[in-house]
Each structure stands twice: as C-alpha cells, then as structure tokens.
Design an enzyme around this catalytic site. Structure first.
Site, PDB file in Angstrom:
ATOM      1  N   CYS A   2       0.876  -1.175   0.000  1.00 51.01           N
ATOM      2  CA  CYS A   2       0.000   0.000   0.000  1.00 51.01           C
ATOM      3  C   CYS A   2       0.910   1.221   0.000  1.00 51.01           C
ATOM      4  CB  CYS A   2      -0.868   0.028   1.259  1.00 51.01           C
ATOM      5  SG  CYS A   2      -1.933  -1.391   1.432  1.00 51.01           S
ATOM      6  N   ARG A  27       1.916   1.170  -5.882  1.00 54.90           N
ATOM      7  CA  ARG A  27       2.020   0.274  -4.710  1.00 54.90           C
ATOM      8  C   ARG A  27       0.691  -0.413  -4.395  1.00 54.90           C
ATOM      9  NH1 ARG A  27       6.526   1.199  -1.726  1.00 54.90           N
ATOM     10  NH2 ARG A  27       5.537   0.285   0.082  1.00 54.90           N
ATOM     11  N   TRP A  75      -3.730  -1.863  -1.381  1.00 48.81           N
ATOM     12  CA  TRP A  75      -3.729  -3.196  -1.997  1.00 48.81           C
ATOM     13  C   TRP A  75      -4.310  -4.100  -0.925  1.00 48.81           C
ATOM     14  CZ3 TRP A  75      -1.624  -8.070  -1.149  1.00 48.81           C
ATOM     15  CH2 TRP A  75      -1.648  -8.951  -2.247  1.00 48.81           C
ATOM     16  N   ASN A 101       0.379   0.567   6.026  1.00 47.35           N
ATOM     17  CA  ASN A 101       0.923  -0.341   5.011  1.00 47.35           C
ATOM     18  C   ASN A 101       1.519  -1.514   5.768  1.00 47.35           C
ATOM     19  OD1 ASN A 101       2.071  -1.635   2.831  1.00 47.35           O
ATOM     20  ND2 ASN A 101       3.927  -0.384   2.890  1.00 47.35           N
ATOM     21  N   GLY A 102       0.997  -2.718   5.519  1.00 44.23           N
ATOM     22  CA  GLY A 102       1.517  -3.919   6.170  1.00 44.23           C
ATOM     23  C   GLY A 102       0.374  -4.805   6.638  1.00 44.23           C
ATOM     24  N   GLU A 483      10.973 -15.409 -17.843  1.00 46.43           N
ATOM     25  CA  GLU A 483      10.738 -13.970 -17.635  1.00 46.43           C
ATOM     26  C   GLU A 483       9.766 -13.443 -18.685  1.00 46.43           C
ATOM     27  OE1 GLU A 483      10.987 -11.990 -15.407  1.00 46.43           O
ATOM     28  OE2 GLU A 483      10.829 -10.020 -16.354  1.00 46.43           O
ATOM     29  N   LYS A 487       6.184 -11.618 -17.760  1.00 41.18           N
ATOM     30  CA  LYS A 487       5.818 -10.305 -18.296  1.00 41.18           C
ATOM     31  C   LYS A 487       4.449 -10.368 -18.948  1.00 41.18           C
ATOM     32  CE  LYS A 487       7.925  -7.998 -16.626  1.00 41.18           C
ATOM     33  NZ  LYS A 487       8.609  -8.761 -15.643  1.00 41.18           N
ATOM     34  N   GLU A 490       1.486 -11.127 -16.410  1.00 39.43           N
ATOM     35  CA  GLU A 490       1.191 -10.154 -15.342  1.00 39.43           C
ATOM     36  C   GLU A 490       0.646  -8.841 -15.884  1.00 39.43           C
ATOM     37  OE1 GLU A 490       4.309  -8.653 -12.896  1.00 39.43           O
ATOM     38  OE2 GLU A 490       5.781  -8.698 -14.481  1.00 39.43           O
ATOM     39  N   HIS A 506       8.571 -34.049 -22.706  1.00 38.81           N
ATOM     40  CA  HIS A 506       8.239 -34.806 -21.480  1.00 38.81           C
ATOM     41  C   HIS A 506       6.851 -34.446 -20.948  1.00 38.81           C
ATOM     42  CE1 HIS A 506      12.291 -36.410 -21.386  1.00 38.81           C
ATOM     43  NE2 HIS A 506      12.744 -35.190 -21.576  1.00 38.81           N
ATOM     44  N   LYS A 605       3.616  -2.957  -7.043  1.00 29.91           N
ATOM     45  CA  LYS A 605       5.031  -2.907  -7.421  1.00 29.91           C
ATOM     46  C   LYS A 605       5.937  -3.503  -6.352  1.00 29.91           C
ATOM     47  CE  LYS A 605       8.611  -1.847  -9.822  1.00 29.91           C
ATOM     48  NZ  LYS A 605       8.894  -2.652 -11.030  1.00 29.91           N
TER      49      LYS A 605
HETATM   50  C1  AGP Z   1       8.119  -8.291 -11.835  1.00 33.97           C
HETATM   51  O1  AGP Z   1       7.635  -7.933 -13.134  1.00 33.97           O
HETATM   52  C2  AGP Z   1       7.006  -8.514 -10.883  1.00 33.97           C
HETATM   53  N1  AGP Z   1       6.248  -7.337 -10.746  1.00 33.97           N
HETATM   54  C3  AGP Z   1       7.406  -9.122  -9.567  1.00 33.97           C
HETATM   55  O2  AGP Z   1       7.541 -10.495  -9.826  1.00 33.97           O
HETATM   56  C4  AGP Z   1       8.724  -8.644  -8.894  1.00 33.97           C
HETATM   57  O3  AGP Z   1       9.821  -9.000  -9.684  1.00 33.97           O
HETATM   58  C5  AGP Z   1       8.849  -9.349  -7.538  1.00 33.97           C
HETATM   59  O4  AGP Z   1       7.757  -8.944  -6.731  1.00 33.97           O
HETATM   60  C6  AGP Z   1      10.160  -9.042  -6.824  1.00 33.97           C
HETATM   61  O5  AGP Z   1      10.238  -7.676  -6.563  1.00 33.97           O
HETATM   62  P1  AGP Z   1      11.657  -7.056  -6.120  1.00 33.97           P
HETATM   63  O6  AGP Z   1      12.601  -7.255  -7.265  1.00 33.97           O
HETATM   64  O7  AGP Z   1      11.362  -5.610  -5.838  1.00 33.97           O
HETATM   65  O8  AGP Z   1      12.110  -7.811  -4.900  1.00 33.97           O
END
Ligand code: AGP
Length: 610
Positions: A2, A27, A75, A101-102, A483, A487, A490, A506, A605
């Site tokens: 958050c 966030r 969030w 936040n938490g 990766e 991308k 998400e 397999h 984020k």
């Molecule tokens: C990356 O595109 C994602 N948003 C997410 O997986 C991110 O990489 C992950 O939460 C780790 O975040 P950090 O690198 O800030 O630790």
C-alpha cells in the site's frame, strides 16, 4: 503493498496528499482515501477503486481546506475492496485516524479485547484495530506519546503508519516496523511517505526510518524515538534523482518508458562498474572477501528478480566455477538451511523491500551467513541489512512489471561472474577484455532491438486474442523464457508458461495445437541446434512459432510463423538482448487487451506483505 502519505505544513493538504497518492499508486490501487484535520475534528473521504475515483469525488463534493492530513492507496489484504474497508480508519470516538501499510498478525486477538471493552468496528480490516487501540490507550494513559508507544509495542506484524490526532493540529505521527517509511524535511512543512517519490515535489532532504521507530512530525520540528521512547538522532540524506525520473514524460505508460530507458541503464552501469575495459566491482576488498573462497552461493529472490538469479546461476557456474542454487525467497526462508560459513547468500531485489526476500536475508543472517545484496533502491531495507550491496542503478522503476531493473540485474551479475572468473584465473586478460568490449556495445544493440517496436506490436496483434501462450528457452535463455512468460501474464492476463525447451517432449508438448503461440528464444548459442530440434517438435504439431533469433538465421526462420531478429552477440549477453522484444510483446498485448500495463489487477510494485 500500500502507499501512505502524511503532511503538515502551509500548503493545501488535500492537494499535497492526492498528488502524493498518485505517485504511490503503483504500490496498490484497490481503493484510496484521505483524512484532514479541521477545527471541527477529523474528516475522511475514501472510495473503492483507483485514486481517480477519490479525486473525482473530492472535485464533485470538496472538503474544507486544511494544511494537515494523511492519505492511503490500498492493496487489499484483510477485508474486501469497498469504501468501508478503504483507509483511513478513524477510532470510535474520532480521536485518531490511521493509514497503514503492512499486516497486523495479532489483530483478531486485539479486536476481541477491544470489543469486550465496548469498541465497535465498522470494517473488516486489521488497520481499524490500530486506531481503536490508540484511542483506548490514550484514554487509559492520558498521554499521547505513551499511548503511541504502548500501542506499537502491542502490535505484531508489519506496519508503516501515519496517524492524525484530533487534539493536535500541528502533528502527524509516523511509525515504521517492517514496512518502509521516509520523512521529507521542508521549510515550515514536513511530509512522510512510503516512498521518496511522493516527497520529491516538496524537498530532497529526507530521513529513512529504520524498524521500530516512531516520529512526531510538526511544521517546524521532527522528533524520532525508538519503541522504548528513547530519542534517536537520524542522518539527513539528499535524494539523488529528479522529479521527471518519476514521471512518464512523452510515453503513454511507465512500462514503455522503462523499456526504452534500458540502453541508458546499461550505459550507466558500464560507467559505474567498468574502467579501462575491466570490471572494477572486485576492486572493493570487502566484496572480494565476500565472494572469494566460497564453496557455494545461494541466490534468493522473487518474481523477475528470481529469473535474474537463474541467469546468475549460469554465469557464475559457467565462468567462475562456483556452485549456485537459486531459491524463491518465500520457499528459502521457511526451510531448514543446510549451509556452512563458506556459503554466500545473494539477495536480489529491485525494490529492496520485498518481504519474502527480507525474510530470506534474515534467515541467512540468523544462521551466521554472509549476505550480498543486488538491489536497485538505495537505502532500502535489503540494502541496509545485507553485508554488502551492489546497486543496479536502474533509477526509479514505477511500472509494476519490472523491465529495466531486470536487465540491470543481469548486467551486474554478468560483470560479477566475469570479474570473479578473471580473479580466479579462469579467464585470461584477453578473454575478459573481449567480453567487456562487447558489453560496451550493448546499449547500442538494445537501441537497435527497440527499433523493432512496430514489428513486435504487429506480432502482438496476431496473438492477443489467444487464451494461452508458451515460452521456450534453453541454457542461459531458459530464464529468458520464464521472464517473458511472467511479463506477458502479469500485464495482459493471458495465461503464459515458460519452459525449458528440452522439457517439451516430457509432457508440455501435449498442449501444442494450432491455436497456441509458442515463443522460442533461440539466438545463436551453444544450445542452438538442440533448440532448433525442440522448435521442429512444436512446428510439426501446428504450434504457432514466434522466434527470437539472431539476424540472418534461416533455419529457425523457416519453421517460424513470425521472427524477431536480434543482433549477433556472444552467448553470455543473449539474456539481456533477447528479453527486450518479449517485454515489448507483453506491453502491446496488454494494450490490445485493454489492460493498463502500469497497474495490472491484483498486483503491486513492491510486495511488502508475506
Ligand atoms: C516483476 O515484473 C514482478 N512485478 C514481480 O515479480 C517482482 O519481480 C517481484 O515482486 C520481486 O520484486 P523485487 O525485485 O522488488 O524484490
């Protein structure tokens, strides 16, 4: 997960707070709210939905002006997404308003005690417990500081708080435990926020709070205490970036801006970490001590950073001869750690605030292990708690999907592996200088790949209606496939899996039909031939092959429906060059599917909850 902001000063608090929330929206964006302190007491406006819903409500039905307030963008963790669960939360008799936040781990037990004492709760959140606990303790002790300290000691879990107290219109209280909180120091005004980006428009002078600290912020004073009430002296830092770094500029989205910033990021790290065609990371004796004579390295990270760690494994094992394991932080920190003092743990994180990765770091420290951090955000928790930190210098990354930070992580790991190999005598001077001279051309090469933007957008137009996609890679580009899949899924919500190309036969080959886009990452490399075979397995079963291949490659081109040609680079650099078209592909599929790539649903984020 958050974003919180608190302000006390001479400006219009509503404006300061709503602009601050917009800068923190990455966030979390389930709901947003604001509380202002007026002579008549605390007033609150909060709405489910993105911050623009709150701003529209404030425009339609303005609040009275105030120069002190707090605000929150959420969030959701406890309690659904609705107005009543949005923050701020006000205590029963209106004495306190809180944004948080938490996660409060013991909120149920505390709620029961408060309900027995007659407190009634309006929301399902853990945060409302904090506002009522403050009120109850204030009424019990009659002393504000004592009530705050008693409250924070009773809370268990993670909490960054901003608190308004009805009886004092020159005070915002901040608390930090396991969730980030920064204090901005202005002239006749002060501001607290989850991230300095919300502070930047007002001041560059900041104080980073540490865990278990409380701050009493007034217009002309800022006083820090530990949870025992002892005053603490804090160091003032100067933010080293500008406001435009945190703005989209000419780009429609942060994600596209940050994809396009990658050549500059590569150049910045070359400037920081290469001198006279040699990496200079290990010139630092502390880092050299940390890395040499290690029997084993364990990399712990999450998400995209975990994928960078997988590339790091290939690099460190192939070139530096160091056994490497790569672990998801959320798994690593809960498993028995079988390691001796010659094991080095490497924590990789863009934000430096990922709760899982912090837990992994603390798990390693608890076992007496050294921890090297590879982090993007200066002063972050992971940077501060590790034994040594290498910064990736990617600048502020706002888009939820990590792009430039990933490339910077891979670049730093590449430099580290090459320099360690050279120090260990495993590669010669000439071999090292050959590699570094090629790395110096990467900014220009990535620029060239970015010029394929329209071509990638065209391919996105051919697959965006698909319900699934598969990404294949082998060797050092197996992580690239993972990766690329992350991308795409998400930011566009298309189901996508990344697989080791050799694994197709397999089982996953059963998924292949003429509706399935299969993105094969197969630039010229030591595993090229094997991956051509894997691609034939897919193409011969009707799979729609989209290939990322080296310029001039005809064999892969013949079996691909669409080709993305990248310049010929040494295998070691293919993860950096190959990921760029996959980032663009994910971005354009998201746009075509009507998704805001900067704020994909359910995500945030910085994942500061467990
Ligand atoms: C990356 O595109 C994602 N948003 C997410 O997986 C991110 O990489 C992950 O939460 C780790 O975040 P950090 O690198 O800030 O630790």
């Amino acid at each position: 997960m958050c974003g919180i902001v608190g302000y006390v000063g001479h400006k219009d608090a509503e404006s300061v707070l709503t602009v601050g929330l917009q800068k923190l929206e990455y966030r979390g964006y389930d709901s947003a709210g604001i509380a202002l302190l007026l002579p008549s007491g605390i007033i609150v406006r909060k709405k489910a939905g993105k911050i623009r819903e709150l701003i529209s409500s404030l425009e339609e039905d303005p609040l009275p002006k105030s120069t002190i307030g707090i605000a929150h963008t959420r969030w959701a963790t406890h309690g659904g997404v609705c107005d009543v669960n949005a923050h701020p939360h006000v205590s029963q008799d209106g004495l306190f308003a809180v944004v948080h936040n938490g996660i409060i781990d013991n909120f149920s037990a505390l709620k029961e005690v408060l309900e027995e004492e007659g407190y009634e709760f309006r929301s399902e959140t853990d945060t409302e417990v904090i506002s009522n606990l403050l009120e109850r303790n204030y009424k019990l002790l009659g002393d504000l500081k004592g009530a705050v300290l008693k409250t924070v000691r009773e809370l268990k879990g993670s909490f960054a708080l901003a608190v308004l107290f009805r009886e004092d219109d020159d005070l915002v209280i901040g608390v930090r435990k396991d969730s980030p909180l920064v204090v901005g120091l202005g002239e006749g005004e002060n501001i607290i926020a989850s991230d300095p980006v919300a502070i930047l428009p007002h001041t560059k002078r900041v104080v980073y709070m540490e865990d278990e600290e409380v701050v009493f912020v007034r217009r002309n004073s800022v006083d820090f205490y530990d949870f025992e009430g002892n005053p603490i002296q804090k160091e003032v830092k100067i933010l080293d970036y500008n406001e435009e770094d945190a703005e989209k500029g000419p780009y429609p989205h942060f994600m596209l801006k940050e994809i396009y910033e990658q050549p500059r990021v590569l150049a910045v790290n070359l400037d920081m970490y290469v001198r006279d065609n040699r990496p200079v990371l290990l010139k630092d004796l502390n880092l050299r001590r940390l890395l040499l004579n290690r029997s084993r390295v364990v990399i712990e990270a999450a998400g995209t950073s975990y994928h960078a760690g997988l590339v790091g494994k290939y690099l460190l094992e192939t070139y530096a001869g160091v056994p490497v394991e790569v672990e998801y932080s959320s798994e690593f920190s809960h498993r028995r750690l079988v390691a001796d003092s010659k094991t080095l743990v490497v924590a990789i994180s863009q934000s430096g605030e990922t709760a899982d990765t912090i837990d992994g770091l603390r798990h390693a420290k608890k076992h007496g292990l050294d921890v090297l951090a590879i982090v993007n955000r200066p002063e972050s928790t992971i940077a501060r708690e590790s034994d040594y930190v290498i910064y990736t210098n990617a600048g502020i990354e706002v888009g939820v999907a990590s792009t430039k930070a990933y490339i910077a992580q891979v670049q730093v790991l590449t430099l580290l592996a090459l320099e360690l190999a050279h120090v260990k005598g495993l590669i010669t001077d000439d071999e090292l200088e050959y590699m570094i001279s090629h790395m110096k051309s990467l900014p220009r090469i990535v620029e060239k790949v970015l010029s394929l933007d329209a071509h990638v957008e065209h391919i996105a137009g051919k697959i965006f209606r698909s319900t699934n996609a598969m990404f294949l890679g082998r060797g050092i580009n197996y992580p690239t496939a993972l990766e690329g899949a992350l991308k795409l899924k998400e930011v566009s919500y298309m189901h996508a899996i990344g697989y080791a190309a050799g694994e197709m036969k397999h089982g996953p080959l059963a998924l292949v039909d003429d509706n399935l886009p299969v993105i094969v990452v197969n630039p010229k490399s030591s595993v090229y031939e094997l991956t051509v075979s894997s691609t034939h397995e897919v193409a011969s079963r009707g799979g729609r092959v989209i290939s990322v291949i080296t310029e001039g490659d005809r064999r892969m081109a013949e079996i691909s429906e669409y080709k993305i040609h990248i310049p010929d680079v040494p295998e070691i650099f293919t993860p950096i060059v190959s990921i760029v078209p996959l980032q663009l592909l994910a971005y354009y599929v998201a746009i075509l599917r009507g998704v805001d790539p900067d704020k994909p649903r359910n995500l945030a984020k910085s994942v500061t909850v467990r």
